[in-house]
Design a protein around this motif. Sequence first.
Motif, mmCIF file in Angstrom:
data_model
loop_
_atom_site.group_PDB
_atom_site.id
_atom_site.type_symbol
_atom_site.label_atom_id
_atom_site.label_comp_id
_atom_site.label_asym_id
_atom_site.label_seq_id
_atom_site.Cartn_x
_atom_site.Cartn_y
_atom_site.Cartn_z
ATOM 1 N N GLN A 1 0.854 -1.189 0.000
ATOM 2 C CA GLN A 1 0.000 0.000 0.000
ATOM 3 C C GLN A 1 0.882 1.227 0.000
ATOM 4 O O GLN A 1 1.845 1.318 0.761
ATOM 5 C CB GLN A 1 -0.941 0.008 1.208
ATOM 6 C CG GLN A 1 -0.228 -0.227 2.515
ATOM 7 C CD GLN A 1 -1.137 -0.434 3.699
ATOM 8 O OE1 GLN A 1 -2.208 0.162 3.807
ATOM 9 N NE2 GLN A 1 -0.710 -1.287 4.617
ATOM 10 N N THR A 2 0.554 2.184 -0.857
ATOM 11 C CA THR A 2 1.317 3.412 -0.971
ATOM 12 C C THR A 2 0.365 4.590 -0.876
ATOM 13 O O THR A 2 -0.623 4.668 -1.601
ATOM 14 C CB THR A 2 2.079 3.470 -2.308
ATOM 15 O OG1 THR A 2 2.998 2.377 -2.380
ATOM 16 C CG2 THR A 2 2.853 4.776 -2.434
ATOM 17 N N TYR A 3 0.702 5.510 0.031
ATOM 18 C CA TYR A 3 -0.073 6.740 0.207
ATOM 19 C C TYR A 3 0.870 7.891 -0.115
ATOM 20 O O TYR A 3 1.817 8.154 0.618
ATOM 21 C CB TYR A 3 -0.633 6.803 1.624
ATOM 22 C CG TYR A 3 -1.425 5.542 1.948
ATOM 23 C CD1 TYR A 3 -2.617 5.277 1.284
ATOM 24 C CD2 TYR A 3 -0.947 4.604 2.853
ATOM 25 C CE1 TYR A 3 -3.334 4.108 1.536
ATOM 26 C CE2 TYR A 3 -1.654 3.439 3.117
ATOM 27 C CZ TYR A 3 -2.846 3.202 2.453
ATOM 28 O OH TYR A 3 -3.542 2.040 2.697
ATOM 29 N N ASP A 4 0.624 8.561 -1.228
ATOM 30 C CA ASP A 4 1.560 9.484 -1.857
ATOM 31 C C ASP A 4 0.961 10.895 -1.844
ATOM 32 O O ASP A 4 -0.077 11.141 -2.465
ATOM 33 C CB ASP A 4 1.819 9.005 -3.290
ATOM 34 C CG ASP A 4 2.967 9.730 -3.965
ATOM 35 O OD1 ASP A 4 3.436 10.744 -3.430
ATOM 36 O OD2 ASP A 4 3.384 9.273 -5.049
ATOM 37 N N GLN A 5 1.608 11.799 -1.095
ATOM 38 C CA GLN A 5 1.157 13.188 -0.986
ATOM 39 C C GLN A 5 -0.293 13.277 -0.509
ATOM 40 O O GLN A 5 -1.062 14.125 -0.966
ATOM 41 C CB GLN A 5 1.349 13.924 -2.319
ATOM 42 C CG GLN A 5 2.797 14.025 -2.740
ATOM 43 C CD GLN A 5 3.025 14.840 -3.995
ATOM 44 O OE1 GLN A 5 2.214 15.710 -4.340
ATOM 45 N NE2 GLN A 5 4.113 14.571 -4.695
ATOM 46 N N CYS A 6 -0.649 12.414 0.409
ATOM 47 C CA CYS A 6 -1.985 12.461 1.010
ATOM 48 C C CYS A 6 -1.939 13.297 2.293
ATOM 49 O O CYS A 6 -0.907 13.392 2.951
ATOM 50 C CB CYS A 6 -2.485 11.051 1.313
ATOM 51 S SG CYS A 6 -2.768 10.045 -0.173
ATOM 52 N N GLU A 7 -3.078 13.874 2.654
ATOM 53 C CA GLU A 7 -3.169 14.693 3.858
ATOM 54 C C GLU A 7 -4.344 14.266 4.720
ATOM 55 O O GLU A 7 -5.353 13.786 4.216
ATOM 56 C CB GLU A 7 -3.330 16.175 3.492
ATOM 57 C CG GLU A 7 -2.119 16.785 2.806
ATOM 58 C CD GLU A 7 -2.191 18.295 2.714
ATOM 59 O OE1 GLU A 7 -3.039 18.900 3.413
ATOM 60 O OE2 GLU A 7 -1.410 18.879 1.951
ATOM 61 N N ASP A 8 -4.164 14.464 6.034
ATOM 62 C CA ASP A 8 -5.229 14.187 6.996
ATOM 63 C C ASP A 8 -5.725 12.755 6.821
ATOM 64 O O ASP A 8 -6.871 12.496 6.452
ATOM 65 C CB ASP A 8 -6.381 15.182 6.831
ATOM 66 C CG ASP A 8 -5.921 16.617 7.017
ATOM 67 O OD1 ASP A 8 -5.113 16.861 7.920
ATOM 68 O OD2 ASP A 8 -6.350 17.490 6.239
ATOM 69 N N MET A 9 -4.837 11.833 7.117
ATOM 70 C CA MET A 9 -5.106 10.420 6.862
ATOM 71 C C MET A 9 -4.806 9.600 8.106
ATOM 72 O O MET A 9 -3.831 9.841 8.815
ATOM 73 C CB MET A 9 -4.257 9.945 5.687
ATOM 74 C CG MET A 9 -4.466 8.495 5.346
ATOM 75 S SD MET A 9 -3.778 8.072 3.730
ATOM 76 C CE MET A 9 -4.238 6.340 3.684
ATOM 77 N N VAL A 10 -5.668 8.591 8.358
ATOM 78 C CA VAL A 10 -5.483 7.671 9.481
ATOM 79 C C VAL A 10 -5.562 6.240 8.962
ATOM 80 O O VAL A 10 -6.520 5.875 8.261
ATOM 81 C CB VAL A 10 -6.548 7.886 10.572
ATOM 82 C CG1 VAL A 10 -6.374 6.859 11.691
ATOM 83 C CG2 VAL A 10 -6.478 9.300 11.131
#
Length: 488
Positions: free
Chosen positions: A181-190
Amino acid sequence: MPTKRYILSFIFFLLISPVFSTEYNASFFGIKSNGTTLNTTSIQKAVNFISEQGGGTLKFYVGRYLTGTIVLKPNVTIHLEEGAVLVGSTNIYDYNIDTPNCALIYGKGVDNIAIKGKGVIDGQGREVAYHLMDQIHNGILADPLDYDRPRNRRPKAIYLRECSNVRIEGITIRNAADWVQTYDQCEDMVVDGITVDSKEFWNNDGIDIVDCKNFKLLNSFIDSADDAICLKSHDASKRCENVEIRNCVARSSANGIKFGTVSAGGYKNIRIINNKVYDTFRSAFTIATPDGGMVEDILVDSLHAYNTGNPLYLRIGARWNNGRQGTINQVVIQNMYVEVAAEKPDAGYSYEGPIEDNPRNISPSGIVGLEGQPIRNVTLRNLEFVYPGGGNPNYAYRGTTQEELAAIPEMADAYPEFSQFKELPAWGFYIRHVEGIIFDNVKLRAKANEYRPALVLDDVNGYDVSGLTVEEGTNKRKKQIFVQNSKK
C-alpha cells in the motif's frame, strides 16, 4: 387519490431501498461473491453511482469478489464485512497498467474516502506477477526484468495519491505483487488497526508513506517481505510532515521502520512511539537520506526489537541528490531495547534478505554522515542493545589505527544500508562525521567476547559518552571506547 395501502408500501420502499440510503449492498449492483465472476465493471459502477449520489458506503458481505482495478471516487467508503474478500485478478490486463502506479484499489485527487471492516484484500500477487512475467518473456510487454523480476506494471494492493480525509481501518491486506500500500502526498489520513500479511513476491513493502502530511499509522500489524513501515520522499518540493506511528508491530525480511531509501524532499516532525519489531533481517530502525532530503525533529520513543539483524542506522549519502546536500538534525531516540540475532533472523521467509550483502562479523549500530556534511544533534537516551558478540579477527578483520579507519570508504553514492561498509571496527556503535551526540543511560552488552571495542568515534565534534556502560562476555578491563579525529 392514493390508497392507504399504496402510501404504506411506498414508505416501506423508501426505508429499504439502497438508492435512498447511505449504505448500498454490493449485490444491488449485480456484484457476485462466487470468486469466479469478474466484477470490475460492476464494482466501478457502484462506486461511481454512490459518489454521484453525494456519497455513502458500498458493503460487501461474506464471499469472494474477483476484480481488477477499482478507482475510488469522492465521498465513498468501501466496507468489507468479516468473511468478505476482494480478490485481485491474476490477469495483468485487468489492472490500470498504463498508469505509473497500477493497483487493485486506486485513487488520485479524491477526498473523503475510506476502506473499512474486518474483511480482506487479497492481491494474489505471486500469480499476477507470474502472468506479467509470461507476457514480458513472450515479447508482448516490454520490461527490463531487474533480477528477473518485473520493474513496472506490478499492481499494488492500494495506491492513493493527493487524497485527503482518508481512513483505512480494520482490514487485512494480503499478497500484493509490489509495495502493498502506498499513500503518496496524502493529507489528513489515518490508518488504524490493519493487518498486512504479504510475503509472496519481491518488494512487498508493508506500507509506504510518501510525502504525506498529518498522517497517523496506529495499532497495526505489518508482516512483509520488504521494509515493513517505510516513509519515503519522492518529490524534492515535498516532504513527510507531522507523521505519527504508534502501537504497531512490524516483521520484515528487510527493515522494520525506515525513512528512505528515496528521500528527495525529507521528513519533519515525525513521532514513532511504542512499537515492536521482530524477525527482521536488516535494521530495526533506519533513517537514510541519500537524495538531498532534509530530516529534522524526529522522536523515536519505546521501540522494542527482537531477533533483528541490526538495531539502528542513521545515514547521509549523495546518490540522486542532484547537487543538494541532505541533512539529519535533531533526532531523539529513547527507551529502546534491541536484541540482535546471532543467526539469520528472517530464516524461513519466502523471500529472505541476501546474505551475500552482509559482513562476516555482526555489524554495530551506525550513525554515519559524510565528510563536511555531518549528522547533527542526536540524543540517545535509555537504550539497551544486546549483541551476540563473538567477532572473530581471523574470520574478517577491521582495526582501529588511523590508517585502518581512513581506509573505510565514504560510499556516498551507495545504497544506504547498515551492511554497506562490510566489516566495521566496533561491535556496538560506529559513529563517523557527526556533530553533537549524547549518550544518556545507554547500555551495550555483548554475550560473548569481541576483538573490537564497543564504540568507535571518528570525526565527531561535540560528544558526551559519560552515560554509556558496556558489558562484554568475560572481558572486564578492556578499552571499549576508541576516539579518532574527534573532540568533546
